[in-house]
Design a protein around this motif. Structure first.
Motif, PDB file in Angstrom:
ATOM      1  N   VAL A  16       3.063   1.361   7.582  1.00  0.00           N
ATOM      2  CA  VAL A  16       1.646   1.690   7.473  1.00  0.00           C
ATOM      3  C   VAL A  16       1.036   0.719   6.463  1.00  0.00           C
ATOM      4  O   VAL A  16       1.250   0.844   5.253  1.00  0.00           O
ATOM      5  CB  VAL A  16       1.445   3.149   7.030  1.00  0.00           C
ATOM      6  N   LEU A  17       0.308  -0.257   6.958  1.00  0.00           N
ATOM      7  CA  LEU A  17      -0.212  -1.313   6.101  1.00  0.00           C
ATOM      8  C   LEU A  17      -1.485  -0.861   5.387  1.00  0.00           C
ATOM      9  O   LEU A  17      -2.280  -0.094   5.925  1.00  0.00           O
ATOM     10  CB  LEU A  17      -0.501  -2.563   6.929  1.00  0.00           C
ATOM     11  N   ARG A  18      -1.646  -1.341   4.170  1.00  0.00           N
ATOM     12  CA  ARG A  18      -2.840  -1.022   3.382  1.00  0.00           C
ATOM     13  C   ARG A  18      -3.878  -2.123   3.568  1.00  0.00           C
ATOM     14  O   ARG A  18      -4.839  -1.980   4.300  1.00  0.00           O
ATOM     15  CB  ARG A  18      -2.460  -0.903   1.913  1.00  0.00           C
ATOM     16  N   ASP A  19      -3.663  -3.244   2.899  1.00  0.00           N
ATOM     17  CA  ASP A  19      -4.534  -4.413   2.996  1.00  0.00           C
ATOM     18  C   ASP A  19      -3.826  -5.546   2.274  1.00  0.00           C
ATOM     19  O   ASP A  19      -2.800  -5.341   1.628  1.00  0.00           O
ATOM     20  CB  ASP A  19      -5.891  -4.142   2.364  1.00  0.00           C
ATOM     21  N   LEU A  78      -6.724  -4.763   9.567  1.00  0.00           N
ATOM     22  CA  LEU A  78      -6.868  -4.415   8.151  1.00  0.00           C
ATOM     23  C   LEU A  78      -8.311  -4.654   7.696  1.00  0.00           C
ATOM     24  O   LEU A  78      -9.044  -5.419   8.314  1.00  0.00           O
ATOM     25  CB  LEU A  78      -5.897  -5.239   7.316  1.00  0.00           C
ATOM     26  N   ASP A 290       1.606 -12.245  -0.919  1.00  0.00           N
ATOM     27  CA  ASP A 290       1.921 -11.582   0.347  1.00  0.00           C
ATOM     28  C   ASP A 290       2.632 -12.569   1.254  1.00  0.00           C
ATOM     29  O   ASP A 290       2.373 -13.777   1.206  1.00  0.00           O
ATOM     30  CB  ASP A 290       0.640 -11.107   1.046  1.00  0.00           C
ATOM     31  N   GLY A 303       0.393  -6.409   0.457  1.00  0.00           N
ATOM     32  CA  GLY A 303      -0.359  -5.415  -0.303  1.00  0.00           C
ATOM     33  C   GLY A 303       0.478  -4.264  -0.827  1.00  0.00           C
ATOM     34  O   GLY A 303       0.012  -3.122  -0.833  1.00  0.00           O
ATOM     35  N   VAL A 305       3.234  -3.084   0.471  1.00  0.00           N
ATOM     36  CA  VAL A 305       4.053  -2.472   1.526  1.00  0.00           C
ATOM     37  C   VAL A 305       5.098  -3.507   1.954  1.00  0.00           C
ATOM     38  O   VAL A 305       4.765  -4.653   2.248  1.00  0.00           O
ATOM     39  CB  VAL A 305       3.207  -2.046   2.734  1.00  0.00           C
ATOM     40  N   ALA A 332       6.463   1.835   0.847  1.00  0.00           N
ATOM     41  CA  ALA A 332       5.258   1.533   0.082  1.00  0.00           C
ATOM     42  C   ALA A 332       5.643   1.603  -1.388  1.00  0.00           C
ATOM     43  O   ALA A 332       6.063   2.651  -1.882  1.00  0.00           O
ATOM     44  CB  ALA A 332       4.154   2.537   0.399  1.00  0.00           C
ATOM     45  N   THR A 334       5.718   1.968  -5.273  1.00  0.00           N
ATOM     46  CA  THR A 334       4.957   2.707  -6.273  1.00  0.00           C
ATOM     47  C   THR A 334       4.499   1.747  -7.365  1.00  0.00           C
ATOM     48  O   THR A 334       4.941   0.597  -7.450  1.00  0.00           O
ATOM     49  CB  THR A 334       5.823   3.799  -6.904  1.00  0.00           C
ATOM     50  N   ARG A 338       6.342  -1.761  -8.476  1.00  0.00           N
ATOM     51  CA  ARG A 338       5.642  -3.039  -8.492  1.00  0.00           C
ATOM     52  C   ARG A 338       5.710  -3.669  -9.887  1.00  0.00           C
ATOM     53  O   ARG A 338       5.865  -4.892 -10.029  1.00  0.00           O
ATOM     54  CB  ARG A 338       4.198  -2.862  -8.038  1.00  0.00           C
TER      55      ARG A 338
END
Length: 401
Positions: A16-19, A78, A290, A303, A305, A332, A334, A338
């Motif tokens: 599930v991609l964010r951006d 996105l 990215d 992003g 993920v 994803a 946290t 990160r």
């Protein structure tokens, strides 16, 4: 963390991609083919005998095109526009087994789905034995700007322990051929600390590297990875395990010789003649950018993920054919994860770790590290000293404790 079995498109609930994260955007392409398996290697690679008829370079390329098209469509959904691709890195495996035309096809597949930035860095790894002047001329004409050659050592008996197939002088010859074909940026990889390697062997390897006239060198200490042929030989007592003190001394020798020749470290295991010679693709990883990882077993990060593809080339092709990204699992990250990754990667850079990104809880450890002479502070950055580079992993652990 989520891991999926992926049987049908309906079941293949991919990442599930964010951006996009707003930094550099690169593409890594994994070529899983090798002529032989090196004894120390635990990468996701396969020989023709291991694959049989289940996969081929042709089926892999078709699947790669499908994955790149799917990824481009996913990214188009996105909120922000897909960034231009600033770097491409074709790794493996042995990308040069594809030949010049095959590598041109790989680059064409990326261009067909993504926009390359002006001046994009385009790198391919190559085994010296599967290159030639014509090979380098073909890939230079196709748009590659940088070549990374696996040299490892100039000593025949060291290459034998590593199960490398190239002759000692071939890497230097290949580097010269690449430069003659118009490649300004050429890297040679070294591995140091192989059982049986002597100080004289390392000196001979460095002599060869410097004679090749390359502008970038990567040097890695030998790591005995579980499940490899080398690990089995060490476990049976046929070979000694690498000695930490020897590894440290060898690293210092490498750094001294390269510095004297005008190559400066910019990451703990990488030296470059100038800023332009640095590997921009790897800097994208280290700076938290990215990237899309395409091909069997490749890892991606967009992003915050991260996802990783199914490993076997045949299953990878099957997953691409089903639709959706061919991911085996995803997570994803946290905020804490990160932060940990940022610290682990950034502290290894010559530019250092920005102090304003360091957690308050790490300040006591920071003071001890500086007092012990393992790092110094400059322009609000924590920068490793020469001694600190030898203990970089321990420094990271201290900062995270």
């Amino acid at each position: 963390m989520k891991t999926e079995a992926f049987v049908t498109p309906a079941d293949a609930a991919g990442p599930v991609l964010r951006d996009f994260g707003g930094g550099a955007f690169g593409v890594y392409v994994h070529v899983p083919f090798c002529a032989t398996r090196c004894g120390y290697c635990d990468f996701n690679t396969y020989t023709a005998g291991e694959l049989g008829t289940s996969a081929s370079p042709q089926s892999w390329l078709a699947a790669l095109r499908g994955e790149l098209a799917t990824a481009a469509a996913e990214f188009a959904g996105l909120p922000s526009p897909t960034p231009e691709v600033s770097t491409i890195f074709v790794g493996g495996g042995t990308p040069s087994l594809l030949g010049g035309d095959g590598l041109a096809d790989v680059l064409d597949a990326v261009r067909a789905n993504f926009t390359l930035a002006d001046g994009a860095e385009v790198t391919t790894e190559s085994n010296p034995e599967s290159t030639s002047p014509e090979f380098f001329e073909r890939i230079r004409a196709a748009g590659y700007t940088r070549v990374s050659l696996g040299m490892q050592s100039a000593a025949k008996h060291v290459l034998r322990v590593l199960d490398r197939t190239h002759t000692p002088g071939r890497a230097v010859a290949a580097a010269r051929e690449a430069r003659a074909a118009g490649f300004e940026h050429v890297n040679l990889d070294l591995i140091y600390g192989t059982p049986g390697e002597t100080d004289a062997d390392l000196d001979a390897s460095l002599d060869a590297v410097l004679a090749a006239g390359v502008d970038h060198v990567s040097a890695y200490s030998l790591i005995v990875e579980d499940g490899t042929a080398l690990a089995r030989k060490v476990r049976r007592g046929e070979l000694p395990a690498p000695d930490d003190d020897v590894l440290a001394a060898r690293y210092e020798s490498i750094d001294r010789r390269l510095l004297d020749a005008g190559l400066h470290w910019y990451e703990v295991s990488n030296w470059a003649a100038n800023d332009d010679a640095r590997c921009r693709h790897n800097l994208g990883y280290w700076d938290g950018g990215d990237w899309l990882g395409a091909g069997p077993g490749a890892h991606s990060h967009v992003g915050g993920v991260r996802w990783w593809n199914v490993k076997h080339p045949a299953r990878y092709a099957d997953r691409v054919a089903l639709g959706g990204l061919p991911a085996a699992g995803w997570e994803a990250l946290t905020a804490d994860e990160r932060y940990t990754e940022h610290l682990m990667l950034t502290v290894r850079l010559r530019t250092g770790l920005p102090l304003d990104t360091l957690a308050t809880s790490a300040h006591p450890a920071l003071d001890r590290i500086v007092a012990d002479g393992l790092a110094h502070l400059a322009d609000d950055h924590l920068i490793l000293t020469d001694r600190g580079r030898l203990l970089a992993d321990g420094i990271v652990r201290d900062l995270l404790t």
